[in-house]
Design an enzyme around this catalytic site. Structure first.
Site, short mmCIF file in Angstrom:
data_model
loop_
_atom_site.label_atom_id
_atom_site.label_comp_id
_atom_site.label_asym_id
_atom_site.label_seq_id
_atom_site.Cartn_x
_atom_site.Cartn_y
_atom_site.Cartn_z
N HIS A 197 71.87 65.81 37.39
CA HIS A 197 72.80 64.77 36.94
C HIS A 197 73.28 64.92 35.50
CE1 HIS A 197 69.33 63.08 34.85
NE2 HIS A 197 70.18 62.36 34.15
C1 UD1 Z 1 72.66 58.20 31.82
C2 UD1 Z 1 72.07 58.64 30.48
C3 UD1 Z 1 71.09 59.78 30.71
C4 UD1 Z 1 70.05 59.41 31.76
C5 UD1 Z 1 70.76 58.94 33.03
C6 UD1 Z 1 69.75 58.52 34.08
C7 UD1 Z 1 73.61 58.46 28.55
C8 UD1 Z 1 74.44 59.21 27.60
N1 UD1 Z 1 73.11 59.16 29.58
O1 UD1 Z 1 73.41 59.27 32.37
O2 UD1 Z 1 70.42 60.06 29.50
O3 UD1 Z 1 69.27 60.55 32.05
O4 UD1 Z 1 71.61 57.84 32.71
O5 UD1 Z 1 70.37 58.35 35.32
O6 UD1 Z 1 73.41 57.27 28.39
N2 UD1 Z 1 78.08 56.04 37.83
C9 UD1 Z 1 78.21 55.32 39.00
N3 UD1 Z 1 77.44 54.20 39.17
C10 UD1 Z 1 76.56 53.76 38.23
C11 UD1 Z 1 76.45 54.47 37.02
C12 UD1 Z 1 77.20 55.60 36.85
O7 UD1 Z 1 78.96 55.71 39.88
O8 UD1 Z 1 75.89 52.75 38.47
C13 UD1 Z 1 78.84 57.29 37.68
C14 UD1 Z 1 80.18 57.13 37.00
O9 UD1 Z 1 81.04 58.08 37.53
C15 UD1 Z 1 79.87 57.49 35.56
C16 UD1 Z 1 78.83 58.57 35.73
O10 UD1 Z 1 78.08 58.19 36.88
O11 UD1 Z 1 81.00 57.93 34.85
C17 UD1 Z 1 77.92 58.73 34.56
O12 UD1 Z 1 77.24 57.50 34.26
P1 UD1 Z 1 76.70 57.20 32.78
O13 UD1 Z 1 76.05 55.89 32.77
O14 UD1 Z 1 77.79 57.46 31.80
O15 UD1 Z 1 75.66 58.34 32.53
P2 UD1 Z 1 74.52 59.01 33.45
O16 UD1 Z 1 75.01 60.34 33.88
O17 UD1 Z 1 74.06 58.09 34.51
#
Ligand code: UD1
Length: 345
Positions: A197
């Site tokens: 991820h």
């Molecule tokens: C975040 C943390 C990372 C952690 C991870 C655990 C930061 C910079 N990164 O990464 O350190 O290891 O969480 O999972 O804070 N999305 C969904 N549904 C959700 C949340 C996210 O679809 O409930 C998708 C969206 O497309 C979003 C992408 O995942 O743009 C990334 O989500 P984001 O919260 O930005 O970061 P993570 O990759 O989850």
């Protein structure tokens, strides 16, 4: 004494559980959810399964660029902290929710404790690295999980506000020990448990298609538990995740993860938490990164860095070496140490 925990992502809900349980006995403890993770599979399932009280406040920060997301959280957290008037705040790990919580509380002169302080990858390109460094420097009490983390804090001149307390994930896993069946390698399911991820692995089409291609050629079947970020990026880049030896699965809960991975012959991941859980449970692990914040897990090759998945064609899961005795992650009393130190501060 009113303590507010600020959380927003799946691994933070897991670390929050032992703190929420212990806090019930010794102080008033309220939970604020930043809304960074909003999918029920990444959020609700952890609160219900781990019996964590519902957040008293939910901010709807959602996804977006780092700055947009962090800014929305900052605005939301400030309003809530003005209303709740906590004596102390706890932030966890290294996500954008950690940074927003620490920054906001620090600017409001509220004492902040940072859980999982002192972890460093020394890779400034990771968004988490700047989140950790800034959170450590602006927080008032730093709770280091390992001796290595304490050394990192010492190097940055932060020793006098740091305390080695052990690891909350180690404490939590021990609480579920009776539910975990430990199997010898020959009795396992002949599959690999896999999660990918991190931005460094998912955000470029070349890197992501390389990783999926390598996984598809594995000797053993790969059960790939698909994080929403991986799903979103693969759709955006037109990369089919369902290739060769890969079998797609939805993300699973905490208890399902720790009770299931012991049935697998190995773990392939870029998650920090899963690396540690594999090590605690003696499941061989390949880490799809150039570095890790958890070098203790390298002992006897139970965890190996493999950013290019070079080992994928080999029988890398065959027993690496003697099973390590886990002595580097504390005594399972981390939540008490954190809360007692914070209450005294
Ligand atoms: C975040 C943390 C990372 C952690 C991870 C655990 C930061 C910079 N990164 O990464 O350190 O290891 O969480 O999972 O804070 N999305 C969904 N549904 C959700 C949340 C996210 O679809 O409930 C998708 C969206 O497309 C979003 C992408 O995942 O743009 C990334 O989500 P984001 O919260 O930005 O970061 P993570 O990759 O989850």
């Amino acid at each position: 004494m009113k303590i507010v925990s600020i959380v927003g992502t799946r691994p933070q809900f897991i670390k929050l559980a032992p703190i929420a349980w212990r806090a019930k006995e010794i102080c008033e403890h309220l939970i604020v959810h930043t809304g960074q993770h909003y999918d029920p599979l990444l959020r609700d399932v952890f609160f219900s399964e781990l019996n964590i009280p519902n957040p008293v406040e939910n901010i709807i920060s959602g996804s977006g660029t780092h700055s947009e997301q962090t800014a929305r959280m900052l605005i939301g957290i400030e309003k809530i902290l003005v209303r709740l008037k906590p004596d102390k705040v706890i932030v966890y790990g290294d996500s954008n929710s950690t940074l927003a919580g620490a920054l906001c509380a620090s600017k409001m002169n509220i004492t902040v404790g940072h859980v999982e302080a002192g972890l460093r990858s020394f890779n400034q390109n990771m968004p988490e690295e700047s989140n950790r460094i800034i959170s450590d420097h602006i927080s008032n009490v730093l709770f280091a999980p390992t001796a290595k983390a304490m050394t990192n804090l010492e190097r940055e001149g932060l020793t006098n506000k740091s305390l080695m307390v052990g690891d909350l994930m180690f404490e939590l896993l021990n609480k579920f020990d009776s539910k975990i069946t430990r199997l010898e390698q020959e009795n396992k399911n002949g599959k690999i448990f896999c999660t990918i991820h991190r931005a460094e692995n998912t955000d470029s089409p070349e890197k992501l298609s390389y990783i999926i291609n390598r996984l598809s050629k594995s000797n053993l079947q790969i059960d790939l538990f698909v994080h929403p970020r991986l799903l979103a990026r693969s759709k955006l880049f037109g990369i089919d995740l369902n290739q060769g030896k890969i079998n797609l699965k939805d993300p699973i809960s905490y208890v399902d993860t720790i009770t299931t991975i012991t049935k697998y012959n190995g773990v392939i991941t870029d998650s920090g938490g899963l690396q540690k859980e594999a090590y605690f449970l003696s499941v061989p692990c390949l880490t799809v990164r150039n570095e890790t914040e958890w070098p203790e897990t390298f002992k006897n090759n139970w965890n190996r860095l493999d950013p290019g998945l070079a080992y994928i064609l080999e029988n890398w899961w065959e027993l690496p070496g003697e099973k390590p005795s886990i002595s580097e992650y504390g005594n399972g009393d981390t939540s008490s140490k954190i809360l007692e130190a914070l209450i005294k501060k």
